[in-house]
Structures are given as C-alpha cells and as structure tokens.
Design an enzyme around this catalytic site. Structure first.
Site: not given
Ligand code: AGP
Length: 608
Positions: A2, A26, A78, A104-105, A482, A486, A489, A505, A603
C-alpha cells in the site's frame, strides 16, 4: 504494501493523486482520496472518493471534483484485510463524515478492538482492520479540534494498536494531518508552499526541497506552519532532498519490463563503474563499514533476501565461495535462522531492490539484535533498509517499475560478484579473468539485446501448457529458479525449477508428451550431465528448450535452441538469464497478461 500520500497546500487533492500515481507500484488493487476544502469549518464533511482498480480509475471517478481542496490524503491498496471492493478501499471515514483515515500495514489485535468499538456503539461498514482506527479516534477526540488535543487523542488510539502501520488522518476543522509510523515507512516532504507526507521519498523528488523520515513509534501533527512530533527517538530533522523524479515511461517499448530488460547494459555499467580498475587488476566494493581485511576475518556472512533477490543471493554465495574462504550462506529472509548463524563477528547483508521488503528488514533487525554487523545491497537510495543498515552498496540499476524484477536481478548478481572480488585475496588467480569478464559484460549484453531473436515459435511451445519445468546445474540452477519465478509471476503458468541432478528424484514424473522443459546448459563443467538430463527428458516426450552458448550434440533432442554469446563459464548466468526474462515477457504478452502489474502482487512487499 500500500502507498499513502497526503498534501497540505493549493490543489491538495490533485497533488495527492499525482503522489498516488507515483506510489502505485506499492499496491494497485484499489485507490481512494479524502479532502477538505475549508479547514475552519468544523461541520464540513470530509469529501471522499474510492475506486476499485488503478489510480487512473480513481482519477476518472474524481473527474476534477476535488479542485481547490486544501488538505488531502490518499491511498493505493494491496488488500490484506477484506476483499478488493470499493467498500474496503481506503480512506475510511467516521459515520458522521468528519474524519478519514488511510493506513499501510496490519493491525493485529482487531478482534479485541472490534468488540470494544461495538460496545461503544460504533459499527463497521468494511471488512478492513483500518476502519477501526477512525472509530477509535472519533471516540477519543470528540468535538475537540486543537492540534494538542488531536495529538493526545491520536496517541491514545495508537497506544491501543498492535501490529505495523503508517497512518494518516484528516479531521474537519483542522488544518493539519495526523500521522503515525510503526514498522511501515513514512516520510514528510517540505517545499515553499506545501507540505506532503508519503510512503517513500520517490514521489517527492521535484516537488519537495527537503524531507524528514519518521521513526517507529513517532506520532505527529503535520501542518504548513510546523510539524509537532511525539517521539521517543531524536528530533525530526529535515535534510535536503535532491534528485529528479524519473517517470514510469516505457518510451519506445510496450511495457516497463521490456524497457528495463533493455536498460541492462547501462545498468550493469553503472553497477561496476568506479568499482573495477581500468587495467582489470583491481575490484573493490566500498561503502561497507568493514574494510576488506575485516570482512575476510568474519566468522560468516549471511545474505538475506526474498524472491528474485534470493536467487541473486544464491548466485552470490557461489561467487563468494569460489573467490574467498569466508563461510557464506543465503537465507530466505522469512526463514532466517539467526539463532544459529547470527551473533558477534558475523555480517548479515540484506539483498533487496526496493529496500522496503518487510521480511528482509525483520531478518536484518534480528541479526543486529543478535549482536552482528549488518549491511545492505540495495537499489533504492535512502530506502528503509538502506537507512537501517547505514552502510553497504547500492545497485545503481536506476528505478525499476515493473513488478517483475529484471535489471535489479542482474545488478544484484554483479554487485555480489564485486563483493566476492573484494573478499578475495589480491593474489587470487581468478581475479583478473573475472574482472575482465565483468568489464566486457555491458557490451556483450547490448549486442545480445540488439540481435533479432524470434521468441514466437518458443512461446508456441508454452502457450497451451499446464506447467513448465526449468533445469540447470551449478550457478545456472539459480537461473532456472529465477526464470521459473518470472514466468510464473507474469504469465501465471505454474513453473517448477530444479537442479538437473534432482530431476530423477521426483520432478521427472511430471513429464509427458509435449511438457516444456527449459534446460540451461552453457559451456561449463556441468555440461555433460546437463546433456544426460536433456536426453532423459526428450525420451519421455518433453519439448526441450535449450539455452546454451556452445555447439551441442543434443540439438536433435531439443524442440528449440536459444543461443547465448560465449562467456567465461563463471559469468554465464548473466547471459543465460536474458533470453529467459525475455521468454517470460513474450509469453505473458501472448497470453494477454498485465505484464507490469501482475495480479495479486506489488513491487514493494511491506507486510510479513
Ligand atoms: C521479482 O520479480 C518479484 N516481484 C519479487 O520476488 C521480489 O524480488 C521480492 O519481493 C523481493 O523484493 P526486493 O528485492 O524489493 O526486496
């Protein structure tokens, strides 16, 4: 997550909307605005507007209606408590409309506070934890409207909360904004004719000449005349805020992600500039409170990071182990076993693009409490983690706006390589070769990015898949991780990454006719074993997409081969990752995804 922003001054709401636009990375599921037009009128209701979606959706709804407001606060969300709905979007207002809050929190003792406000006759209209704050303040403040009374009432309310917050409140009849900070960032920016509050200093570039950072536990009444603070730490100090705001502008590119991939040669050059000598004999990462000799004498180095930064940290561990004798390990910040690996004569380094990731900040805090040294390797200048550590190295990747981190990953890996070189003994035989390789890298990257690679036939192999499997060995096993993260995401394709040796395995059970397997096999000591893995996958029907920089005898087993330029084996991850970031991008575009703002993400991840 947020973002919160607020302004006191001319056209406060319009400035606040611009601030929110700059904070949108954010969180971007909904946004809202609250404003006052006349601060002398105690009866004037706070005007609010909320919208599900982006800040641009809020701007459309506002449609110029808030012109001439003198105080405004806003929020880009968010969701944590309650679904993504207009009712749950901030601001939240008291039933009489005389005060509004953004937050925010997370408030952790919600159930206890909920029964309390219900007993006092307040009822909730939303499913959020935030709304509680405005009811508690309404009860504590009553009709009082002096800054002193407001601060006292606000302090009482804040004293009741458990959890993490950056909070801003406006109250009718008052000419300032009440703010509080604990575990979520909040900064105050001052200019000649306005004062602003913001979740981070970024939006204040270009508008505020000086900024002051609130500390955890601070409560303040911010007005144009002055800032009254209740603080357990030192007095609030304003420092010059120099620099330019570089807007989120993809320029000739379709999205920020592809622009940022193409920024890499310049970003990489900036990461090594002034840190490697022109004759290739020396490399040094300064900025750490310990010099190289002290660093070499540490009992251990811990790297703490999340997501993409964690994979860069894993790569960094390989570099440090190869070039020095200092014991080192990378940990997911949220799983950091400080009891076993923290303490005196250890150094814990936070690796982070945003410098705001709460899990990473918490890990670093725990390392400090345990008595160890702490540092950061971070992109955002003056971010919470950079300031908390107080020493370390910046990435100099430039602003990264796309939620999918690309150039920051590359620069993290480069800076960790520089750290490895800093830790290495001056007579280490590999130093000169590695430094030369680093110096050549920007040009190699640029040549590669300018070559015409047709990703569409490769995307064809992925577009209808249920899953994709990524394999690599040694350093490139982290590139596999990575690349899988990506693709997952931004394309929302379930992707699994394993070191090649682990295939037999378990994960090989997933392979059936047409399963895409992305194999990263550059010319290094792991290559023969990767060839064996490729054969195993192909003989079970997999469509192998091979990323390599050598002539290969398994080409016939592969559905597609992506060629990367030859490099020193030690540096091959810098080359392998580029086509894989590009592949994730092209798949996401083909699938019509919102590449730069993937669903459910943000982000800057400021919740635990
Ligand atoms: C990367 O593409 C992700 N969006 C995410 O994993 C990110 O790397 C992670 O949240 C850590 O962020 P940081 O580097 O800002 O700490």
């Amino acid at each position: 997550m947020c973002g919160i922003f607020g302004t006191i001054g001319d056209d406060a709401a319009m400035r606040t909307l611009e601030g929110l636009r700059r904070l949108e990375y954010r969180g971007y599921d909904s946004a809202g605005l609250a404003a006052l037009f006349d601060t002398s009128d105690k009866e004037a209701r706070v005007e609010t507007e909320r919208a599900v979606g982006y800040v641009s959706d809020l701007v459309s709804k506002v449609n110029g209606r808030f012109k001439n407001s003198v105080i405004a606060i806003g929020h880009t969300r968010w969701a944590t408590h309650g679904g993504v709905t207009e009712v749950n979007a901030h601001p939240h207002s008291s039933a009489d409309g005389l005060m509004s809050v953004v937050h925010n929190g997370i408030i952790e003792n919600t159930s206890e506070l909920l029964s309390e406000i219900n007993e006092s006759g307040y009822s909730m209209t939303s499913e959020t934890d935030t709304e509680l704050i405005v009811h508690l303040l309404h009860e504590a403040l009553g009709e009082q409207r002096t800054p002193e009374a407001a601060l006292e009432a606000f302090q009482t309310v804040i004293g009741r909360l458990e959890g993490a917050w950056a909070i801003a409140v406006i109250v009718s009849g008052m000419d300032g904004i009440l703010v509080a900070k604990n575990g979520a960032p909040l900064v105050i920016g001052r200019c000649e004719n306005c004062i602003s509050i913001s979740s981070d200093p970024l939006p204040l570039y270009g508008s505020c000449s000086e900024v002051a950072y609130l500390d955890d536990g601070d409560i303040a009444y911010v007005s144009q005349q002055k800032v009254d603070v209740i603080s357990e730490s030192a007095d609030l100090t304003f420092a010059p805020h120099q620099g330019d705001y570089s807007p989120e502008d993809p320029g000739i590119f379709a999205h920020m992600m592809i622009k940022e991939i193409h920024d890499q040669p310049t970003a990489f050059q900036n990461a090594i500039a002034g840190r490697v000598s022109a004759d290739g004999t020396n490399a040094m990462l300064s900025g750490f409170e310990l010099d190289s000799r002290e660093l070499r004498k540490l009992d251990r180095i811990n790297l703490v990071a999340c997501g993409t930064a964690f994979f860069a940290a894993k790569l960094g561990v390989r570099y440090i182990r190869r070039l020095s004798d200092v014991p080192v390990e990378a940990y997911l910040s949220s799983e950091f076993p400080v009891e076993s690996v923290g303490g005196k004569n250890t150094l814990t380094i936070a690796v982070t693009q945003s410098g705001e990731t709460k899990d990473t900040l918490d890990a670093l805090t725990r390392a400090k409490v345990a008595g160890g040294h702490v540092s950061s390797i971070c992109n955002v200048i003056d971010s919470t983690i950079a300031r908390f550590a107080g020493n370390g190295a910046y990435l100099y990747a430039g602003p990264e706006y796309s939620v999918a981190s690309t150039k920051a990953f590359t620069n993290m890996s480069a800076v960790l390589m520089l750290l490895a070189l800093t830790l290495s003994e001056p007579d280490n035989v590999e130093r000169a070769r590695v430094i030369r390789g680093l110096r050549e890298m920007p040009q190699r990257m640029s040549n590669y990015l300018h070559s015409e690679i047709d990703f569409e036939p490769i995307v064809d192999l992925l577009v209808d898949s249920k899953t994709a499997l990524f394999i690599g060995r040694g350093p490139n096993s982290h590139i596999a991780s990575e690349a899988a993260l990506k693709m997952m995401e931004i394309a929302y394709l379930p992707c699994i990454a394993y070191p090649g040796g682990e295939l037999k395995h378990g994960p090989i059970a997933l392979i059936e006719e047409g399963t895409p397997v992305i194999a990263i096999a550059p010319d290094d000591s792991h290559y023969p074993k990767m060839e064996a893995n490729i054969r195993e996958c192909a003989s079970r029907g997999a469509n192998v997409i091979l990323v390599t920089n050598r002539e290969t005898s398994v080409e016939d087993y592969c559905a597609r081969v992506i060629r990367t330029p030859p490099t020193d084996p030690f540096l091959s991850p810098f080359m392998s990752i580029m086509p894989l970031h590009l592949l994730a991008y092209h798949l996401a575009v083909r699938l019509g995804r919102n590449v730069d703002r993937p669903r459910n993400l943000a982000k800057s991840v400021t919740v635990v």
